[in-house]
Scaffold this motif. Structure first.
Motif, mmCIF file in Angstrom:
data_model
loop_
_atom_site.group_PDB
_atom_site.id
_atom_site.type_symbol
_atom_site.label_atom_id
_atom_site.label_comp_id
_atom_site.label_asym_id
_atom_site.label_seq_id
_atom_site.Cartn_x
_atom_site.Cartn_y
_atom_site.Cartn_z
ATOM 1 N N ASN A 1 0.829 -1.205 0.000
ATOM 2 C CA ASN A 1 0.000 0.000 0.000
ATOM 3 C C ASN A 1 0.865 1.256 0.000
ATOM 4 O OD1 ASN A 1 -2.714 1.289 0.304
ATOM 5 N ND2 ASN A 1 -1.819 1.991 2.223
ATOM 6 N N PHE B 1 2.358 1.935 -3.460
ATOM 7 C CA PHE B 1 1.413 2.505 -4.416
ATOM 8 C C PHE B 1 0.997 3.931 -4.040
ATOM 9 C CE2 PHE B 1 1.181 -1.891 -5.773
ATOM 10 C CZ PHE B 1 1.079 -1.757 -7.154
ATOM 11 N N GLN B 2 1.115 4.268 -2.764
ATOM 12 C CA GLN B 2 0.896 5.664 -2.365
ATOM 13 C C GLN B 2 1.994 6.552 -2.945
ATOM 14 O OE1 GLN B 2 -1.741 7.040 -0.779
ATOM 15 N NE2 GLN B 2 -2.658 4.998 -0.865
ATOM 16 N N LYS C 1 1.195 7.228 -6.479
ATOM 17 C CA LYS C 1 0.164 8.267 -6.597
ATOM 18 C C LYS C 1 0.774 9.654 -6.440
ATOM 19 C CE LYS C 1 -3.967 5.798 -5.018
ATOM 20 N NZ LYS C 1 -5.006 5.747 -3.951
ATOM 21 N N ASP D 1 2.598 10.691 -9.447
ATOM 22 C CA ASP D 1 1.635 11.098 -10.476
ATOM 23 C C ASP D 1 1.204 12.542 -10.286
ATOM 24 O OD1 ASP D 1 -0.103 10.463 -12.735
ATOM 25 O OD2 ASP D 1 -1.740 10.625 -11.282
ATOM 26 N N LEU D 2 1.006 12.941 -9.029
ATOM 27 C CA LEU D 2 0.610 14.327 -8.726
ATOM 28 C C LEU D 2 1.710 15.315 -9.108
ATOM 29 C CD1 LEU D 2 -1.090 13.861 -5.225
ATOM 30 C CD2 LEU D 2 -2.221 14.353 -7.413
ATOM 31 N N GLU E 1 5.412 10.043 -14.441
ATOM 32 C CA GLU E 1 4.774 8.767 -14.752
ATOM 33 C C GLU E 1 5.622 7.620 -14.211
ATOM 34 O OE1 GLU E 1 4.371 6.585 -18.854
ATOM 35 O OE2 GLU E 1 2.915 8.230 -18.773
ATOM 36 N N ILE F 1 -6.343 -1.572 -5.363
ATOM 37 C CA ILE F 1 -5.495 -0.649 -6.127
ATOM 38 C C ILE F 1 -5.669 -0.927 -7.621
ATOM 39 C CG2 ILE F 1 -3.109 0.028 -6.614
ATOM 40 C CD1 ILE F 1 -2.461 -0.787 -3.703
ATOM 41 N N ARG G 1 -3.815 1.494 -14.942
ATOM 42 C CA ARG G 1 -3.213 2.723 -15.474
ATOM 43 C C ARG G 1 -1.687 2.683 -15.424
ATOM 44 N NH1 ARG G 1 -5.266 7.573 -12.277
ATOM 45 N NH2 ARG G 1 -4.080 8.644 -13.896
#
Length: 276
Positions: A222, A225-226, A229, A232-233, A237, A256, A260
């Motif tokens: 987790n 993957f945070q 994210k 991404d912000l 990529e 999750i 993408r």
């Protein structure tokens, strides 16, 4: 009693060479150990000197001398053993061996003067010697663990410094190879370091390679993957390579969305695609 104790003191000092040699002869061949029987002559003489200093200090205890100098000796020797990675049990094993050799010399002295030595003498000598050995082993263990803990802390700090090396492979593409257990990164400001390095390198794409990861739990999946994210912000990529089936399963169980994400089986494939 005083007179016989003084005689024992002198007797033991006269047999220091003999005791040291008996201890050195008791060594066995032990791989990667300073105590190995096939150690170099320099190492053997080094051990002999340490042993004889220790013996002289123990002998002094019989005549009421302080063990203070023994603390300095224990600290110096323990530091050396810990720094070279010698297991603590090896040193303790040799303390035990030498204790028996030392007590055997006291026994020999008794047989030379059986009519002049009382049981009270023997009990006192045995008590003083064993207390001295026990205190030395205790001090040695404390100092050894202090050095070992300091080394472990330094290693953890180094791992923390090196645990998130984002490698730039082009002006816009970087690689983050993760190795070992993901738990190793838990206390190393993992997310913060990745984001800062990716931003400093002005990356538009970061490849996170998981092929060297041996295990990963739900929490760290987790957390990983945070990080993706957050990248991404920042407009970066993320591409994942070397992802294992258990990681994919854990991600799905956590809800999750991996659709993408660009994923590749091998790091080489991702690099070839992104650079060409």
């Amino acid at each position: 009693m005083r007179e016989m104790t003084e005689k024992l003191h002198d007797f033991l000092l006269q047999h220091i060479d003999e005791m040291s040699q008996e201890w050195l002869d008791s060594r066995e061949v032990e791989e990667n150990s300073i105590y190995t029987a096939d150690a170099s002559s320099e190492t053997t003489e080094y051990l002999r000197e340490q042993n004889q200093y220790f013996t002289r200090t123990i002998v002094k205890v019989l005549t009421g001398k302080s063990l203070e100098t023994l603390s300095d000796w224990a600290q110096k020797v323990a530091k050396g053993r810990a720094q070279r990675g010698e297991p603590l049990y090896q040193s303790i094993k040799h303390f035990k061996k030498f204790r028996l050799i030392f007590l055997k010399q006291i026994e020999s002295f008794f047989y030379l003067h059986p009519s002049s030595i009382t049981y009270e003498d023997l009990f006192l000598w045995n008590k003083l010697v064993n207390e001295a050995f026990d205190q030395t082993i205790e001090l040695f263990t404390v100092y050894y663990e202090q050095v070992s803990d300091a080394q472990s802390h330094a290693q953890q700090m180094l791992i923390s410094e090196l645990s998130t090396p984002v490698i730039s492979i082009s002006d816009t593409v970087g690689v983050l190879p993760l190795i070992g257990q993901i738990n190793d990164y838990k206390n190393s400001n993992f997310a913060e370091k990745v984001l800062l390095q990716a931003k400093e390198l002005n990356l538009s794409c970061l490849i996170i390679d998981l092929s060297g990861v041996s295990s990963i739990d739900t929490m760290m999946t987790n957390d990983l993957f945070q990080v993706i994210k957050m990248l991404d912000l920042l407009g970066i990529e993320t591409t994942i390579t070397g992802i294992r089936p258990e990681i994919s399963l854990t991600a799905v169980q956590l809800g999750i969305d991996m659709s993408r994400l660009r994923t590749y089986g091998k790091l080489k494939d991702a690099i070839d695609k992104l650079l060409h």
